[in-house]
Motif scaffolding. Structure first.
Motif, PDB file in Angstrom:
ATOM      1  N   GLN A  37       0.811  -1.201   0.000  1.00 19.52           N
ATOM      2  CA  GLN A  37       0.000   0.000   0.000  1.00 19.52           C
ATOM      3  C   GLN A  37       0.856   1.267   0.000  1.00 19.52           C
ATOM      4  O   GLN A  37       0.400   2.319  -0.409  1.00 19.52           O
ATOM      5  N   GLU A  38       2.101   1.183   0.430  1.00 21.39           N
ATOM      6  CA  GLU A  38       2.970   2.347   0.391  1.00 21.39           C
ATOM      7  C   GLU A  38       3.309   2.745  -1.039  1.00 21.39           C
ATOM      8  O   GLU A  38       3.674   3.877  -1.295  1.00 21.39           O
ATOM      9  N   PHE A  39       3.190   1.835  -1.974  1.00 21.58           N
ATOM     10  CA  PHE A  39       3.533   2.113  -3.361  1.00 21.58           C
ATOM     11  C   PHE A  39       2.299   2.389  -4.213  1.00 21.58           C
ATOM     12  O   PHE A  39       2.419   2.588  -5.399  1.00 21.58           O
ATOM     13  N   SER A  40       1.147   2.385  -3.615  1.00 22.99           N
ATOM     14  CA  SER A  40      -0.084   2.546  -4.372  1.00 22.99           C
ATOM     15  C   SER A  40      -0.435   4.021  -4.514  1.00 22.99           C
ATOM     16  O   SER A  40      -0.527   4.750  -3.524  1.00 22.99           O
ATOM     17  N   LEU A  42      -3.212   4.753  -6.405  1.00 22.48           N
ATOM     18  CA  LEU A  42      -4.628   4.737  -6.725  1.00 22.48           C
ATOM     19  C   LEU A  42      -5.503   5.445  -5.694  1.00 22.48           C
ATOM     20  O   LEU A  42      -6.408   6.195  -6.091  1.00 22.48           O
ATOM     21  N   PRO A  43      -5.310   5.233  -4.387  1.00 24.61           N
ATOM     22  CA  PRO A  43      -6.167   5.939  -3.435  1.00 24.61           C
ATOM     23  C   PRO A  43      -6.075   7.465  -3.563  1.00 24.61           C
ATOM     24  O   PRO A  43      -7.090   8.155  -3.468  1.00 24.61           O
ATOM     25  N   LEU A  44      -4.866   7.956  -3.816  1.00 29.59           N
ATOM     26  CA  LEU A  44      -4.727   9.401  -3.984  1.00 29.59           C
ATOM     27  C   LEU A  44      -5.411   9.879  -5.261  1.00 29.59           C
ATOM     28  O   LEU A  44      -6.053  10.939  -5.272  1.00 29.59           O
ATOM     29  N   VAL A  45      -5.277   9.131  -6.328  1.00 28.14           N
ATOM     30  CA  VAL A  45      -5.948   9.500  -7.581  1.00 28.14           C
ATOM     31  C   VAL A  45      -7.456   9.477  -7.383  1.00 28.14           C
ATOM     32  O   VAL A  45      -8.172  10.377  -7.846  1.00 28.14           O
ATOM     33  N   HIS A  46      -7.928   8.489  -6.661  1.00 31.10           N
ATOM     34  CA  HIS A  46      -9.367   8.391  -6.378  1.00 31.10           C
ATOM     35  C   HIS A  46      -9.834   9.600  -5.570  1.00 31.10           C
ATOM     36  O   HIS A  46     -10.897  10.178  -5.847  1.00 31.10           O
ATOM     37  N   ASP A  47      -9.041   9.995  -4.580  1.00 29.32           N
ATOM     38  CA  ASP A  47      -9.389  11.170  -3.776  1.00 29.32           C
ATOM     39  C   ASP A  47      -9.414  12.441  -4.628  1.00 29.32           C
ATOM     40  O   ASP A  47     -10.279  13.308  -4.452  1.00 29.32           O
ATOM     41  N   ILE A  48      -8.480  12.546  -5.560  1.00 28.62           N
ATOM     42  CA  ILE A  48      -8.452  13.715  -6.443  1.00 28.62           C
ATOM     43  C   ILE A  48      -9.712  13.765  -7.290  1.00 28.62           C
ATOM     44  O   ILE A  48     -10.348  14.823  -7.433  1.00 28.62           O
TER      45      ILE A  48
END
Length: 122
Positions: A37-40, A42-48
């Protein structure tokens, strides 16, 4: 007779060695890689995307988090061992190591065939 069997069983148990509770200090386990999860990203892109859908002002903060994450990953990648070695050099190293393994396997088979080592039968 039963007491002799019990005594024999107790003697057999006393000669057994207890299993080691932990490995010797010189045998350390290899370091574990960080969680995936440290290399993911996707969660940040989803939040954006969510912030943009809501017309939220937090989008700049989340974009900065994503930018910082990219910078951390760039630093991590540049500090990896062997990153400066070209693919051609890597192929040469791989061929050299394979040749060493082949030679050592041949020597091992040769030494085994000499029958110098006697394996005790129990």
């Amino acid at each position: 007779m039963a007491s002799a069997a019990v005594a024999g069983g107790a003697a057999a148990r006393s000669t057994e060695e207890p299993p080691p509770s932990e490995p010797p200090p010189e045998q350390k386990p290899p370091p574990q890689p960080p969680p995936a999860q440290e290399f993911s990203f996707l969660p940040l892109v989803h939040d954006i995307i969510k912030c943009m859908d809501k017309d939220s002002q937090d989008v700049h903060q989340v974009l900065n988090e994503l930018k910082n994450k990219f910078q951390e990953m760039r630093k991590l990648i540049s500090s990896m061992p062997g990153i400066s070695v070209s693919p051609e050099q890597q192929q040469q190293q791989l061929q050299s190591l394979r040749e060493q393994v082949r030679t050592k396997n041949e020597l091992l088979q040769k030494y085994k065939s000499l029958c110098m080592f006697e394996i005790p039968k129990e």
